[in-house]
Design a protein around this motif. Structure first.
Motif, short mmCIF file in Angstrom:
data_model
loop_
_atom_site.label_atom_id
_atom_site.label_comp_id
_atom_site.label_asym_id
_atom_site.label_seq_id
_atom_site.Cartn_x
_atom_site.Cartn_y
_atom_site.Cartn_z
N GLY A 31 -63.81 -52.83 1.63
CA GLY A 31 -62.63 -51.98 1.79
C GLY A 31 -61.35 -52.78 1.93
N VAL A 32 -61.47 -54.09 2.21
CA VAL A 32 -60.29 -54.95 2.23
C VAL A 32 -60.14 -55.52 0.83
CG1 VAL A 32 -59.22 -57.05 3.14
CG2 VAL A 32 -60.50 -55.53 4.67
N VAL A 78 -54.47 -54.90 2.58
CA VAL A 78 -54.43 -53.83 1.58
C VAL A 78 -55.85 -53.28 1.55
CG1 VAL A 78 -54.11 -53.26 -0.85
CG2 VAL A 78 -52.66 -55.00 0.23
N THR A 79 -55.97 -51.96 1.69
CA THR A 79 -57.30 -51.34 1.68
C THR A 79 -57.57 -50.68 0.34
OG1 THR A 79 -56.49 -49.25 2.59
CG2 THR A 79 -57.24 -50.91 4.17
N ASP A 80 -58.85 -50.47 0.08
CA ASP A 80 -59.29 -49.75 -1.10
C ASP A 80 -59.23 -48.26 -0.79
OD1 ASP A 80 -60.49 -49.13 -3.54
OD2 ASP A 80 -62.50 -49.26 -2.69
N VAL A 85 -59.42 -45.85 6.39
CA VAL A 85 -58.69 -46.91 7.10
C VAL A 85 -59.27 -47.20 8.48
CG1 VAL A 85 -56.45 -47.53 8.10
CG2 VAL A 85 -56.58 -46.63 5.77
N PRO A 86 -59.57 -46.19 9.31
CA PRO A 86 -60.12 -46.51 10.64
C PRO A 86 -61.43 -47.31 10.57
CG PRO A 86 -59.41 -44.23 10.57
CD PRO A 86 -59.35 -44.74 9.17
N GLU A 87 -62.28 -46.99 9.59
CA GLU A 87 -63.54 -47.73 9.44
C GLU A 87 -63.29 -49.17 9.00
OE1 GLU A 87 -66.32 -45.63 6.94
OE2 GLU A 87 -66.08 -43.78 8.12
N VAL A 88 -62.36 -49.35 8.08
CA VAL A 88 -62.04 -50.70 7.60
C VAL A 88 -61.45 -51.54 8.71
CG1 VAL A 88 -60.62 -52.05 5.99
CG2 VAL A 88 -61.77 -49.96 5.20
N THR A 89 -60.47 -50.99 9.44
CA THR A 89 -59.82 -51.78 10.48
C THR A 89 -60.77 -52.10 11.63
OG1 THR A 89 -58.83 -49.80 11.45
CG2 THR A 89 -57.48 -51.06 9.89
N ILE A 112 -53.47 -55.12 13.29
CA ILE A 112 -53.63 -54.96 11.84
C ILE A 112 -52.57 -54.00 11.32
CG2 ILE A 112 -55.16 -54.21 9.98
CD1 ILE A 112 -57.51 -54.80 11.91
N ARG A 113 -51.86 -54.44 10.28
CA ARG A 113 -50.93 -53.56 9.58
C ARG A 113 -51.49 -53.31 8.19
NH1 ARG A 113 -45.90 -56.24 8.38
NH2 ARG A 113 -46.23 -56.08 6.17
N VAL A 114 -51.73 -52.05 7.87
CA VAL A 114 -52.17 -51.69 6.52
C VAL A 114 -50.90 -51.52 5.71
CG1 VAL A 114 -53.42 -50.04 5.11
CG2 VAL A 114 -54.26 -50.61 7.40
N ASP A 115 -50.68 -52.46 4.78
CA ASP A 115 -49.43 -52.52 4.04
C ASP A 115 -49.48 -51.72 2.74
OD1 ASP A 115 -46.74 -53.88 3.86
OD2 ASP A 115 -47.62 -54.46 1.93
N ASP A 116 -50.69 -51.50 2.23
CA ASP A 116 -50.80 -50.82 0.93
C ASP A 116 -52.22 -50.31 0.77
OD1 ASP A 116 -50.09 -49.84 -1.56
OD2 ASP A 116 -49.64 -51.80 -2.44
#
Length: 124
Positions: A31-32, A78-80, A85-89, A112-116
């Motif tokens: 996911g990253v 950047v996540t897929d 998002v909560p699971e990835v972070t 963690i900042r999800v930028d995109d």
């Protein structure tokens, strides 16, 4: 040589080493897609195109500060789009903590900042 004969001293793990460890652990999380903000990704894409793809690569999207055996780590990811998002972070925090603690440090905080979000593959 006996254990009593070993010299004492202190070991300090630099911020840069923690950054490299954290980036490797974060990149391994499903996911990253990528690390780094928009501007950093743009400049890294240019470096990649001109054959300088290893310049600064180990610490892209990460900063760390080590104090008194504890690390504060800041990541920009950047996540897929296919991964919540909560699971990835959460997974990033688990993996980064595990990796950094394996080097004998305590992890005090991971920001963690999800930028995109990548809709169709890796972000540009």
């Amino acid at each position: 040589m006996t254990p009593d004969a070993v010299a004492g001293g202190r070991t300090h793990i630099s911020d840069e080493v923690v950054e490299k460890i954290a980036v490797a652990a974060a990149k391994a999380v499903p996911g990253v897609v990528e690390l780094g903000g928009d501007v950093a990704r743009f400049f890294n894409a240019v470096l990649d195109r001109v054959g300088l793809d290893q310049v600064g690569d180990a610490r892209r999207g990460c900063s760390a500060h080590v104090t008194n055996g504890g690390a504060v780590i800041n990541l920009v990811i950047v996540t897929d789009a296919g991964h919540p998002v909560p699971e990835v972070t959460t997974a990033v925090r688990v993996e980064v903590t595990r990796a950094v603690e394996a080097y004998g440090l305590r992890v005090d905080e991971i920001n963690i900042r999800v930028d995109d979000v990548a809709i169709d593959g890796p972000a540009a």
